[in-house]
Design a protein around this motif. Structure first.
Motif, short mmCIF file in Angstrom:
data_model
loop_
_atom_site.label_atom_id
_atom_site.label_comp_id
_atom_site.label_asym_id
_atom_site.label_seq_id
_atom_site.Cartn_x
_atom_site.Cartn_y
_atom_site.Cartn_z
N LYS A 117 0.60 -1.22 -0.01
CA LYS A 117 -0.02 0.08 0.15
C LYS A 117 0.92 1.35 -0.01
O LYS A 117 0.43 2.28 -0.01
CB LYS A 117 -0.96 -0.07 1.23
CG LYS A 117 -1.88 -1.04 1.41
CD LYS A 117 -2.88 -0.99 0.15
CE LYS A 117 -3.91 -2.06 0.47
NZ LYS A 117 -4.95 -2.20 -0.61
N GLU A 122 -0.20 3.93 -2.90
CA GLU A 122 -1.37 4.64 -2.26
C GLU A 122 -1.15 5.62 -1.15
O GLU A 122 -1.78 6.86 -1.23
CB GLU A 122 -2.44 3.49 -2.20
CG GLU A 122 -3.78 3.98 -1.96
CD GLU A 122 -4.84 2.80 -1.50
OE1 GLU A 122 -5.68 2.80 -0.62
OE2 GLU A 122 -4.69 1.66 -2.37
N GLU A 153 -1.67 9.90 -1.53
CA GLU A 153 -2.71 10.26 -0.62
C GLU A 153 -2.07 11.48 0.24
O GLU A 153 -2.43 12.71 0.29
CB GLU A 153 -3.63 9.54 0.14
CG GLU A 153 -4.70 10.23 0.90
CD GLU A 153 -5.53 10.75 -0.02
OE1 GLU A 153 -6.28 11.77 0.35
OE2 GLU A 153 -6.05 10.32 -0.95
#
Length: 92
Positions: free
Chosen positions: A35, A38, A42
């Motif tokens: 992750k 991602e 963000e």
């Protein structure tokens, strides 16, 4: 230690604390390795407008300069975050 030496140490310590608490580093902490991308996307989104890019983004007639600065800041943030995340991520 001279006053100027103590001041330099204090400034260096403050800078270290600020860097350690950056959004990119917070996003990288204890994130599953799968992750990282991602989390970094963000955490880096929208940063730079109030700091590094405040001059070009503060001028409404300099939209291209603002966008260019924000793009460069975002790329730097993503690179830093990705490297940090790959060191601190958890398998899983």
């Amino acid at each position: 230690m001279a006053a100027s030496g103590r001041a330099a140490v204090a400034v260096a310590a403050l800078c270290a604390v600020l860097l350690m608490s950056s959004a990119a580093e917070q996003a990288a902490a204890q994130v599953p390795c799968s992750k990282c991308d991602e989390a970094c996307k963000e955490s880096c989104k929208g940063y730079g407008r109030d700091g590094s890019c405040s001059a070009p983004c503060g001028d409404p007639s300099n939209k291209a300069g603002c966008e260019s600065c924000l793009d460069a800041y975002y790329a730097k943030c993503r690179n830093y975050c990705g490297q940090s995340c790959s060191v601190t991520c958890t398998s899983g």
